[in-house]
Write a protein that holds these residues in place. Structure first.
Motif, PDB file in Angstrom:
ATOM      1  N   THR A   1       0.809  -1.124  -0.121  1.00 31.89           N
ATOM      2  CA  THR A   1       0.098  -0.067   0.017  1.00 31.89           C
ATOM      3  C   THR A   1       0.916   1.321   0.058  1.00 31.89           C
ATOM      4  O   THR A   1       0.638   2.149  -0.856  1.00 31.89           O
ATOM      5  CB  THR A   1      -1.061  -0.133   1.232  1.00 31.89           C
ATOM      6  N   ALA A   2       1.915   1.313   0.843  1.00 34.68           N
ATOM      7  CA  ALA A   2       2.975   2.420   1.038  1.00 34.68           C
ATOM      8  C   ALA A   2       3.517   2.685  -0.479  1.00 34.68           C
ATOM      9  O   ALA A   2       3.813   3.942  -0.863  1.00 34.68           O
ATOM     10  CB  ALA A   2       3.911   2.093   1.911  1.00 34.68           C
ATOM     11  N   TRP A   3       3.584   1.550  -1.218  1.00 35.55           N
ATOM     12  CA  TRP A   3       4.543   1.898  -2.560  1.00 35.55           C
ATOM     13  C   TRP A   3       3.621   2.185  -3.612  1.00 35.55           C
ATOM     14  O   TRP A   3       3.894   2.479  -4.633  1.00 35.55           O
ATOM     15  CB  TRP A   3       5.257   0.554  -2.736  1.00 35.55           C
ATOM     16  N   GLN A   4       2.080   1.769  -3.428  1.00 36.76           N
ATOM     17  CA  GLN A   4       1.197   1.986  -4.581  1.00 36.76           C
ATOM     18  C   GLN A   4       1.242   3.453  -5.189  1.00 36.76           C
ATOM     19  O   GLN A   4       1.073   4.426  -4.355  1.00 36.76           O
ATOM     20  CB  GLN A   4      -0.125   1.691  -3.787  1.00 36.76           C
ATOM     21  N   GLY A   5       1.538   3.544  -6.357  1.00 36.00           N
ATOM     22  CA  GLY A   5       1.654   4.626  -7.197  1.00 36.00           C
ATOM     23  C   GLY A   5       2.817   5.425  -7.067  1.00 36.00           C
ATOM     24  O   GLY A   5       2.952   6.618  -7.605  1.00 36.00           O
ATOM     25  N   HIS A   6       3.757   4.865  -6.333  1.00 37.21           N
ATOM     26  CA  HIS A   6       5.206   5.562  -6.315  1.00 37.21           C
ATOM     27  C   HIS A   6       6.348   4.750  -6.944  1.00 37.21           C
ATOM     28  O   HIS A   6       6.105   3.376  -7.081  1.00 37.21           O
ATOM     29  CB  HIS A   6       5.664   5.529  -4.768  1.00 37.21           C
ATOM     30  N   SER A   7       7.087   5.436  -7.492  1.00 40.78           N
ATOM     31  CA  SER A   7       8.221   4.659  -8.351  1.00 40.78           C
ATOM     32  C   SER A   7       9.607   4.840  -7.507  1.00 40.78           C
ATOM     33  O   SER A   7      10.395   4.245  -8.071  1.00 40.78           O
ATOM     34  CB  SER A   7       8.455   5.092  -9.724  1.00 40.78           C
ATOM     35  N   SER A   8       9.625   5.560  -6.614  1.00 47.68           N
ATOM     36  CA  SER A   8      11.121   5.431  -5.742  1.00 47.68           C
ATOM     37  C   SER A   8      10.871   5.637  -4.387  1.00 47.68           C
ATOM     38  O   SER A   8       9.710   6.138  -3.976  1.00 47.68           O
ATOM     39  CB  SER A   8      11.726   6.675  -6.299  1.00 47.68           C
ATOM     40  N   LEU A   9      11.808   5.337  -3.610  1.00 52.39           N
ATOM     41  CA  LEU A   9      11.826   5.292  -2.060  1.00 52.39           C
ATOM     42  C   LEU A   9      11.641   6.753  -1.816  1.00 52.39           C
ATOM     43  O   LEU A   9      10.710   6.996  -1.109  1.00 52.39           O
ATOM     44  CB  LEU A   9      13.001   4.907  -1.574  1.00 52.39           C
ATOM     45  N   ALA A  10      12.125   7.685  -2.675  1.00 49.77           N
ATOM     46  CA  ALA A  10      11.890   9.195  -2.270  1.00 49.77           C
ATOM     47  C   ALA A  10      10.518   9.656  -2.503  1.00 49.77           C
ATOM     48  O   ALA A  10       9.941  10.493  -1.469  1.00 49.77           O
ATOM     49  CB  ALA A  10      12.597  10.014  -3.152  1.00 49.77           C
ATOM     50  N   ASP A  11       9.889   9.080  -3.510  1.00 54.35           N
ATOM     51  CA  ASP A  11       8.453   9.168  -3.620  1.00 54.35           C
ATOM     52  C   ASP A  11       7.417   8.774  -2.414  1.00 54.35           C
ATOM     53  O   ASP A  11       6.556   9.550  -1.761  1.00 54.35           O
ATOM     54  CB  ASP A  11       7.690   8.547  -5.012  1.00 54.35           C
ATOM     55  N   VAL A  12       7.836   7.541  -1.739  1.00 45.98           N
ATOM     56  CA  VAL A  12       7.182   6.872  -0.627  1.00 45.98           C
ATOM     57  C   VAL A  12       7.400   7.889   0.724  1.00 45.98           C
ATOM     58  O   VAL A  12       6.586   8.257   1.281  1.00 45.98           O
ATOM     59  CB  VAL A  12       7.627   5.685  -0.351  1.00 45.98           C
ATOM     60  N   VAL A  13       8.696   8.400   0.809  1.00 50.12           N
ATOM     61  CA  VAL A  13       9.016   9.183   1.881  1.00 50.12           C
ATOM     62  C   VAL A  13       8.295  10.466   1.877  1.00 50.12           C
ATOM     63  O   VAL A  13       7.791  11.126   2.709  1.00 50.12           O
ATOM     64  CB  VAL A  13      10.602   9.460   2.025  1.00 50.12           C
ATOM     65  N   ARG A  14       8.426  11.235   0.791  1.00 43.75           N
ATOM     66  CA  ARG A  14       7.323  12.251   0.463  1.00 43.75           C
ATOM     67  C   ARG A  14       5.899  11.992   0.884  1.00 43.75           C
ATOM     68  O   ARG A  14       5.412  13.045   1.472  1.00 43.75           O
ATOM     69  CB  ARG A  14       7.769  12.784  -0.962  1.00 43.75           C
ATOM     70  N   ALA A  15       5.294  10.953   0.406  1.00 40.59           N
ATOM     71  CA  ALA A  15       3.970  10.788   0.777  1.00 40.59           C
ATOM     72  C   ALA A  15       3.905  10.760   2.221  1.00 40.59           C
ATOM     73  O   ALA A  15       3.044  11.108   2.747  1.00 40.59           O
ATOM     74  CB  ALA A  15       3.713   9.670  -0.464  1.00 40.59           C
ATOM     75  N   GLU A  16       4.585   9.870   2.607  1.00 40.20           N
ATOM     76  CA  GLU A  16       4.519   9.730   4.307  1.00 40.20           C
ATOM     77  C   GLU A  16       4.762  11.043   4.829  1.00 40.20           C
ATOM     78  O   GLU A  16       4.002  11.278   6.003  1.00 40.20           O
ATOM     79  CB  GLU A  16       5.535   8.803   4.792  1.00 40.20           C
ATOM     80  N   ALA A  17       5.602  11.936   4.529  1.00 38.14           N
ATOM     81  CA  ALA A  17       5.781  13.090   5.318  1.00 38.14           C
ATOM     82  C   ALA A  17       4.434  14.010   5.006  1.00 38.14           C
ATOM     83  O   ALA A  17       4.076  14.804   5.907  1.00 38.14           O
ATOM     84  CB  ALA A  17       7.193  13.949   4.683  1.00 38.14           C
ATOM     85  N   ARG A  18       3.939  13.896   3.581  1.00 40.15           N
ATOM     86  CA  ARG A  18       2.622  14.785   3.523  1.00 40.15           C
ATOM     87  C   ARG A  18       1.699  14.411   4.642  1.00 40.15           C
ATOM     88  O   ARG A  18       0.697  15.035   4.997  1.00 40.15           O
ATOM     89  CB  ARG A  18       2.092  14.825   2.241  1.00 40.15           C
TER      90      ARG A  18
END
Length: 135
Positions: free
Chosen positions: A109-126
Motif C-alpha cells: 500500500t505504501a508503494w502503490q503509485g510510487h516509483s521510488s523510495l523518495a516518492d514514498v518518503v515524501r508521501a509519508e511526510a505529507r
C-alpha cells in the motif's frame, strides 16, 4: 538455516564475500530474500512452511528492532525482488502467515503509485503534516 537448509550455500557465499567485515542486517536479509524469491520462481517451495513460520515469529517479535528489520529488510526486499520474477510474489503471498501478510500488504500500500523510495518518503511526510500547516 534450520528452517531452510537450501539457503546454506548462498549464506556461506555471502559470509565469504564479506570476510571478517559485518555485512549488516539488511545485506544479510537481502541474501535471504533473493534465495526465497528464487525458490518461489522455480516452484521449489517445500521449505516454505518452515521458513515462513520462522519469519512470522520474527515479524511478531516484541523486540521492535527485530520486527522492524525483518519487515523492512526482508518483507520489502521479497516484494522488490519478486517483482522481477513473474509468479514468485503469488507463491510468497500464499506462504505468508497473518502478521507477515499484514506487513506485506502495508508495504504494498505504501508503494502503490510510487516509483521510488523518495516518492514514498515524501508521501509519508505529507500524511504526517498537520492540516493547514506550513510545507
Amino acid at each position: 538455516l534450520t528452517a531452510g537448509p537450501s539457503f546454506r550455500p548462498a549464506w556461506e557465499a555471502h559470509l565469504a564475500e564479506w570476510g571478517t567485515e559485518d555485512a549488516g542486517i539488511y545485506n544479510d536479509l537481502a541474501v535471504l530474500a533473493q534465495h526465497i524469491v528464487e525458490l518461489a520462481a522455480s516452484g521449489q517451495i517445500s521449505e516454505f512452511p518452515a521458513m515462513f513460520s520462522a519469519i512470522e515469529v520474527l515479524v511478531a517479535s516484541e523486540d521492535h528492532d527485530v520486527a522492524a528489520s525483518v519487515t523492512v529488510g526482508l518483507i520489502e526486499d521479497l516484494q522488490t525482488v519478486a517483482s522481477h520474477h513473474p509468479g514468485a510474489g503469488d507463491e510468497i503471498v500464499k506462504a505468508l502467515r497473518p502478521r507477515s501478510l499484514a506487513a506485506w500488504q502495508t508495504i504494498a500500500t505504501a508503494w502503490q503509485g510510487h516509483s521510488s523510495l523518495a516518492d514514498v518518503v515524501r508521501a509519508e511526510a505529507r500524511q504526517r503534516r498537520p492540516r493547514g500547516g506550513a510545507a
